[in-house]
Motif scaffolding. Structure first.
Motif, PDB file in Angstrom:
ATOM      1  N   SER A  83      50.347  36.263  41.311  1.00  0.00           N
ATOM      2  CA  SER A  83      49.551  35.295  42.056  1.00  0.00           C
ATOM      3  C   SER A  83      48.111  35.780  42.196  1.00  0.00           C
ATOM      4  O   SER A  83      47.163  35.015  41.993  1.00  0.00           O
ATOM      5  N   LYS A 134      44.756  34.108  40.682  1.00  0.00           N
ATOM      6  CA  LYS A 134      43.601  33.755  41.522  1.00  0.00           C
ATOM      7  C   LYS A 134      42.329  34.424  41.001  1.00  0.00           C
ATOM      8  O   LYS A 134      41.260  33.814  40.971  1.00  0.00           O
ATOM      9  N   LYS A 135      42.443  35.702  40.606  1.00  0.00           N
ATOM     10  CA  LYS A 135      41.281  36.415  40.084  1.00  0.00           C
ATOM     11  C   LYS A 135      40.796  35.787  38.782  1.00  0.00           C
ATOM     12  O   LYS A 135      39.591  35.679  38.554  1.00  0.00           O
ATOM     13  N   GLU A 164      41.151  32.638  37.926  1.00  0.00           N
ATOM     14  CA  GLU A 164      40.497  31.370  38.292  1.00  0.00           C
ATOM     15  C   GLU A 164      39.081  31.636  38.802  1.00  0.00           C
ATOM     16  O   GLU A 164      38.138  30.920  38.460  1.00  0.00           O
TER      17      GLU A 164
END
Length: 167
Positions: free
Chosen positions: A64, A68-69, A71
């Motif tokens: 996750s 996120k990183k 994105e």
């Protein structure tokens, strides 16, 4: 005589009772030992299960966080690319493959722009935006100097001994 026989039999039965009580105590002790061992084994198994569960949770969290990183990196690269290129409606989307980390550029209508479609100057701006995006995504100050990022990416192979690092 009958009384003597009865007393002998009583004594014999009392001895047998004492032996049986000793055997019962021994069996109870073994049962307690086995139960304690089983309880400790169960604790160990629970610890292993918890360890496995914790490992799975950590792996999910890492995936996750990585997602996120990535994105965030896509956003930063796109933002910095748009700042550097000064072109409207040119590159409007960037995607990074979560397995291979391959970067793809897209126009607004999701048409892919391959890197060979970019000019040398646009490639330099792209390389600069990638480095800038990585620096921003890391959240740490990174000392680096960019001097024509693609100057060494000519068609002829370059020996790494000719590259100079800047302090």
């Amino acid at each position: 005589r009958e009384l003597g026989e009865l007393e002998n039999e009583l004594e014999h039965l009392q001895d047998l009772e004492a032996q049986e009580n000793s055997l019962i105590s021994l069996v109870n002790s073994k049962i307690r030992t086995n139960l304690t061992k089983k309880h400790e084994d169960k604790k160990g198994m629970v610890g292993l299960e918890i360890g496995t569960n914790v490992q799975e949770v950590l792996e999910d969290y890492a995936k996750s966080l990585r997602s996120k990183k990535l994105e965030l990196l896509e956003k930063y690269i796109l933002d910095k690319l748009q700042v550097l290129l000064h072109k409207q409606n040119f590159i409007e989307k960037i995607s990074i493959d979560k397995e291979t980390f391959q970067v793809k550029l897209y126009k607004g209508n999701d048409d892919e722009i391959t890197k060979d479609m970019l000019s040398k100057g646009e490639l330099q701006m792209y390389a600069t935006a990638v480095v800038w995006g990585l620096a921003l995504t890391s959240g740490r100050p990174l000392p680096f100097m960019i001097d024509t990022p693609l100057a060494r990416l000519d068609e002829e192979p370059v020996s790494y001994t000719h590259l100079r690092a800047h302090d």
